[in-house]
Design an enzyme around this catalytic site. Structure first.
Site, short mmCIF file in Angstrom:
data_model
loop_
_atom_site.label_atom_id
_atom_site.label_comp_id
_atom_site.label_asym_id
_atom_site.label_seq_id
_atom_site.Cartn_x
_atom_site.Cartn_y
_atom_site.Cartn_z
N TYR A 32 -2.36 -3.31 12.91
CA TYR A 32 -3.14 -2.38 12.09
C TYR A 32 -4.09 -1.57 12.97
O TYR A 32 -4.88 -2.14 13.73
CB TYR A 32 -3.93 -3.19 11.05
CG TYR A 32 -4.47 -2.34 9.94
CD1 TYR A 32 -3.62 -1.58 9.16
CD2 TYR A 32 -5.83 -2.29 9.68
CE1 TYR A 32 -4.11 -0.80 8.13
CE2 TYR A 32 -6.34 -1.51 8.66
CZ TYR A 32 -5.47 -0.76 7.89
OH TYR A 32 -5.96 0.02 6.89
N ASP A 70 -3.29 -2.94 2.63
CA ASP A 70 -3.89 -3.08 3.96
C ASP A 70 -5.13 -3.96 3.89
O ASP A 70 -5.83 -4.00 2.89
CB ASP A 70 -4.28 -1.71 4.54
CG ASP A 70 -3.05 -0.88 4.88
OD1 ASP A 70 -1.94 -1.45 4.89
OD2 ASP A 70 -3.20 0.32 5.10
N GLU A 86 0.81 -1.22 0.00
CA GLU A 86 0.00 0.00 0.00
C GLU A 86 0.85 1.27 0.00
O GLU A 86 0.48 2.28 -0.57
CB GLU A 86 -0.94 0.00 1.22
CG GLU A 86 -1.86 1.20 1.24
CD GLU A 86 -3.24 0.89 1.80
OE1 GLU A 86 -3.70 -0.26 1.67
OE2 GLU A 86 -3.85 1.80 2.36
#
Ligand SMILES: [Zn+2]
Ligand SMILES: [Zn+2]
Length: 942
Positions: free
Chosen positions: A311, A105, A7
């Site tokens: 995350y 992600d 990403e």
């Protein structure tokens, strides 16, 4: 080649380092975009979205007849590359790839970014195998396992993201255009409307209205102070809040000794360890440490990309079984928090705590790697510590409190007090961010009698509901299903940047309120959370493949069309309403001179002032600082004397500057200069103000006749006043020039105020550049300027001031530069050296220099030096050179200070010459003695 698409660049690099397992990773740059290769594998990072959804060409013109705001609802959209170099490189690499893994992600947004990459890849390579790796932390263990177990892209999930993107575009664009056009606003002044943004703003507006409507109620609280073993203890009346003052006073008067302990209740209380962090609870905890929501998320994302935490966008508050808690603890043993980690391992609770929400995408936010303060900096480290300690707290045992409740009887009035002390600190031992306040009470026995030291009755008022803080608002948005964990903090940041809300806690601006109310009155569906909630539930259905993207978009279009039916029918009313009410925002009240309306005016550039609506007939105005100091806005306070709204200067990232009533401010900031006019008396000042004359400039520029009438002065007195005012005005001009000079030459520093420095200087008699140029460094240092800065400032002031002076005297700018380069700065220096020397130093002809010297001498009222013939100069020099030890370079130096021959040398004062030439004074005295002796010898010889 195996191509891995991450990403961001930073995650591409980390993934390469992890998968290379110690082999060398080669970084290459292609048009500024990095790739990381090892063996047959190459990783490349995107920059989030590399394409953007936009309308087909044709919709750019806001005022197009054909493409109305409503037409945007059904407009076709296209995807346009926004990161062209990344797109080009991605396609170039894909052509030669035989396998591509999407490693963006793992959430809706990431899936959509992955799908965008997938489409770009497919466009150039139809057959390449594309798979997907999903991970929640960029740690070796997670990454390796994710790449060993790749799956396919989740097109349903990506579709939900696409649907949201399209719906947000069509809502935002069509409504923003409609409202802005109706209110006749364009450029930087457009009024933005958004699907999540508008209901969120509406909540802030509603809260403000509740606060305004709130009528505080009085109540009374009764308490007493007693004492036991030297310790003072407070107790409250068991009645709580008294609504009736009389009853409260009666209870107070009845409170009498003896104070008898009637009951001692002991107990224990379990204080549960906190549950794991999801995005919202994380933002709330970070807010307590002083981080804004947007800032906390930005830092958390950086920590994630560097492998320090998992995350940070997650709704999950339950650790999944797959999460290796022991592994995480083992890793953290190497962190700076080793002691706390070991304490947690030693005292670990059987099962970690769990929150209310359990989702399958990401685990709760938890630490993943070892970070140090030196490595990531203070700001990020505090966030890392917060996440790490929260993780420890979820594994730590509950805390246990011992509670104590004591009841008292004070002759029929009942009081109570409570205490608590921590028996077992539990999780508090590793999580200091949640305060554990103990109130330790001494031991009491039922029946014992105590003294009453004081009885106090406090009058209080009920409080309105509090305004939303960013974190409170995010919690509320989550409850209402507004936005997602990834977007909520961004929505709030947008409301702030669009000047719809301001301050901490958040309050709506007038524009924010007016736009919200206009929408509420005419199309309330846009400001209610229901429609947005419906759309969020549709997104969920797309994710679960129960509905298609196109189907959901279609339904959203018809909702929006229904809103437009209402809006278009009321376009005129909405537009007028917004225009009138926002113009109102700048009105301050009645013009004191003519009764017109005074309003804040913002001109092009940075000028702002307060002017009258009857301009040019009425020229009354009040100057305001330039917008650099803040954008002038009106506040709700009104001056009791002048009935004008207060003015405030607001600046991003700075405390607002409250000017208060602009007329009071105008009067007080001009009083000092007005009293500098010698014939201005207190009574005259009052009279001037009653005639709306507030400044020195107004007096200086008035016709004497008018002044005479207005102030009831004799004509000659009026003329005198005017002349004096002109003089003061000139002084003010010079003072402001000096202030400006200070601003330009003194580096701004925290806690340093130019006006303070100016005041201090004025006290020592320095109020303009001329004074500053002549000041000594000590005066400046006393005014708070550092030693070396004072030195530099004086040099600059001398150059500037004398430069101005010499220019006025008539020295042309070109010559002035040459003099300056030769170190001749002031008129005095001009005449302290000979014209010959000046000519030599500057390289200008003797004629030019002589002319300049004559000008300066005239200004200084000094005799112009006679021209000395060259032969005479040569003779004089020759005589000087006969003196023993007087070399030709010494003779030059002497000539520089005007000593051209023996007579001049004998007549000179050794000390002064020494100062001017740098030659030792004793040496000069020796030269003088030698010359005298020589001349005497010569006479004797004759
Ligand atoms: Zn006026
Ligand atoms: Zn006032």
């Amino acid at each position: 080649m195996h191509l891995i698409v991450a990403e961001k660049n930073i995650s591409a690099r980390r993934i390469a380092q992890i998968l290379a397992e110690g082999h060398k990773v080669v970084e290459k740059k292609d048009a500024g975009v990095s790739t990381y290769s090892f063996g047959d594998t190459t990783t490349v990072g995107l920059r989030g979205h590399v394409v953007e959804v936009d309308f087909e060409p044709g919709y750019e013109n806001w005022r197009s007849e054909q493409y109305t705001p409503r037409s945007l609802i059904d407009a076709r959209t296209i995807k346009v590359p926004t990161e062209k170099r990344i797109v080009a490189l991605l396609q170039k690499l894909s052509r030669h790839a035989d396998r591509v893994t999407i490693a963006t992600d793992f959430d809706t947004e990431g899936e959509l970014i992955g799908k965008e990459a997938y489409e770009l890849i497919r466009a150039v390579n139809k057959n390449v195998k594309v798979d997907r790796s999903r991970f929640s932390a960029i740690t070796p263990q997670e990454i390796k396992s994710a790449f060993a177990n790749t799956t396919d892209l989740d097109f349903a999930l990506a579709s939900a993201g696409e649907a949201r993107q399209s719906i947000d575009l069509m809502w935002g664009a069509s409504l923003t255009r409609f409202i802005s056009l109706a209110a006749r606003r364009g450029g930087n002044n457009i009024l933005s409307v958004g699907r999540v943004q508008s209901p969120t703003l509406s909540m802030i507006v509603d809260r403000e209205k509740e606060i305004e409507k709130f009528v505080p109620e009085k109540y009374w609280q009764l308490g007493l102070l007693t004492e036991k073993t030297g310790e003072q203890i407070e107790a409250r009346h068991t009645n709580g809040r008294f609504k009736d003052q009389k009853a409260a006073e009666l209870a107070r008067d009845r409170t009498r000794e003896p104070l008898v302990v009637t009951e001692v209740k002991e107990g224990t209380k379990q204080d549960r360890s906190p549950s794991p962090f999801d995005t919202t609870t994380f933002i709330v905890a970070a807010a307590r440490l002083g981080y804004s929501a947007a800032n906390a998320m930005r830092i958390a994302e950086e920590l994630y990309m560097n492998g320090y935490i998992s995350y940070p966008r997650t709704d999950n508050t339950v650790y999944p079984a797959s999460l290796d808690l022991n592994g995480v603890l083992a890793t953290l043993r190497n962190s700076p928090f080793r002691k706390d980690v070991e304490w947690t391992i030693a005292h670990r609770r059987p099962e970690p705590t769990r929150g209310k929400k359990s989702t399958t995408d990401h685990p709760p936010i938890h630490p993943a790697g070892v970070a140090t303060k030196e490595g990531i900096g203070d700001e990020a480290f505090r966030i890392y510590e917060l996440v790490l300690r929260r993780f420890l707290a979820t594994l730590a045992p509950d805390a246990l409190w011992k509670t104590l409740k004591i009841n008292f009887d004070a002759s029929g009035e009942f009081y109570t007090t409570t205490g608590g002390n921590l028996l077992e600190p539990g999780w508090h031992a590793v999580y200091p961010f949640s305060e554990a306040k103990e109130t330790i009470l001494p031991g009491f026995i039922v029946g014992e009698k105590l003294p009453i030291r004081k009885v106090s009755l406090d009058e209080k008022e009920t409080m309105p509901p509090a305004r939303y803080t960013q974190s409170k608002l995010i919690q509320r948005m989550e409850e209402l299903g507004l936005g997602t964990k990834s977007t909520r903090h961004e929505v709030i940041a947008k409301l702030v940047s669009r000047k719809y809300v301001e301050g901490t806690p958040l309050r709506p601006t007038l524009v924010g309120r007016v736009v919200t109310e206009a929408l509420e009155h005419h199309a309330d569906a846009i400001t209610r959370p229901d429609m947005t909630q419906t759309i969020e539930s549709h997104m969920q259905q797309i994710k679960e493949s129960k509905r298609t993207r196109d189907d959901v978009i279609k339904e959203s279009r018809s909702m929006l069309h229904a809103a437009f039916d209402q809006l278009e029918a009321n376009e005129q009313v909405i537009g007028d309403d917004i225009r009138n009410r926002t113009a109102e925002e700048l009105n301050l009240g009645k013009c004191p001179v003519c009764g017109g309306t005074l309003a804040i005016k913002h001109l092009r550039g940075s000028t702002q002032f307060i002017g009258c609506s009857r301009y040019p007939e009425c020229t009354f105005n009040i100057g305001l600082p330039v917008t650099m100091w803040g954008w002038a806005v009106r506040t709700d306070d009104i001056c009791e004397k002048h009935h004008l709204h207060f003015v405030r200067l607001v600046r991003k990232g700075a405390r607002p500057w409250d000017i208060g009533c602009p007329l009071c401010h105008h009067i007080s900031s001009n009083t000092e200069s007005l009293t500098e006019i010698p014939s201005m008396t207190e009574a005259l000042l009052e009279k001037a103000r009653s005639r709306h004359i507030y400044t020195v400039a107004e007096i200086a520029r008035s016709e004497p006749d008018r002044l005479s009438t207005a102030l009831e002065l004799a004509p000659d007195a009026a003329q005198k006043l005017k002349t004096e005012a002109e003089c003061v005005l000139e002084k003010l001009r010079r003072r402001s020039e000096c202030r400006k000079f200070m601003r330009n030459h003194l580096i701004p520093r925290k806690g340093r105020s130019y006006s303070k420095i100016m005041t201090a200087l004025k006290e020592s008699g320095v109020s303009d550049l001329a004074g500053l140029a002549k000041a000594d460094p000590v005066t400046l240092q006393k005014a708070g300027i550092g030693e070396s800065e004072a030195h530099d400032l004086l040099t600059e002031a001398r150059i500037t001031y004398n430069g101005q002076l010499l220019k006025e005297i008539g020295i042309p700018a070109v010559s002035l530069k040459k003099y300056l380069a030769a170190g001749i700065i002031s008129p005095d220096e001009f005449v302290s050296t000979t014209p010959e020397n000046l000519s030599k130093k500057t390289g200008m002809s003797a004629g030019t220099v002589n002319r300049h010297v004559a000008l300066v001498c005239e200004y200084l009222h000094r005799p112009i030096p006679a021209k000395v013939p060259a032969a005479k100069v040569a003779r004089g020099k020759k005589e000087l050179l006969t003196i023993k030890g007087l070399t030709s370079s010494v003779a030059e130096k002497l000539a520089g200070s005007g000593i051209l021959n023996g007579d001049a040398l004998l007549a000179a004062d050794a000390k002064q010459v020494s100062v001017k030439t740098g030659i030792d004074a004793d040496k000069i005295r020796t030269f003088q003695a030698l010359l005298k002796k020589k001349r005497e010898t010569a006479i004797i010889q004759i």
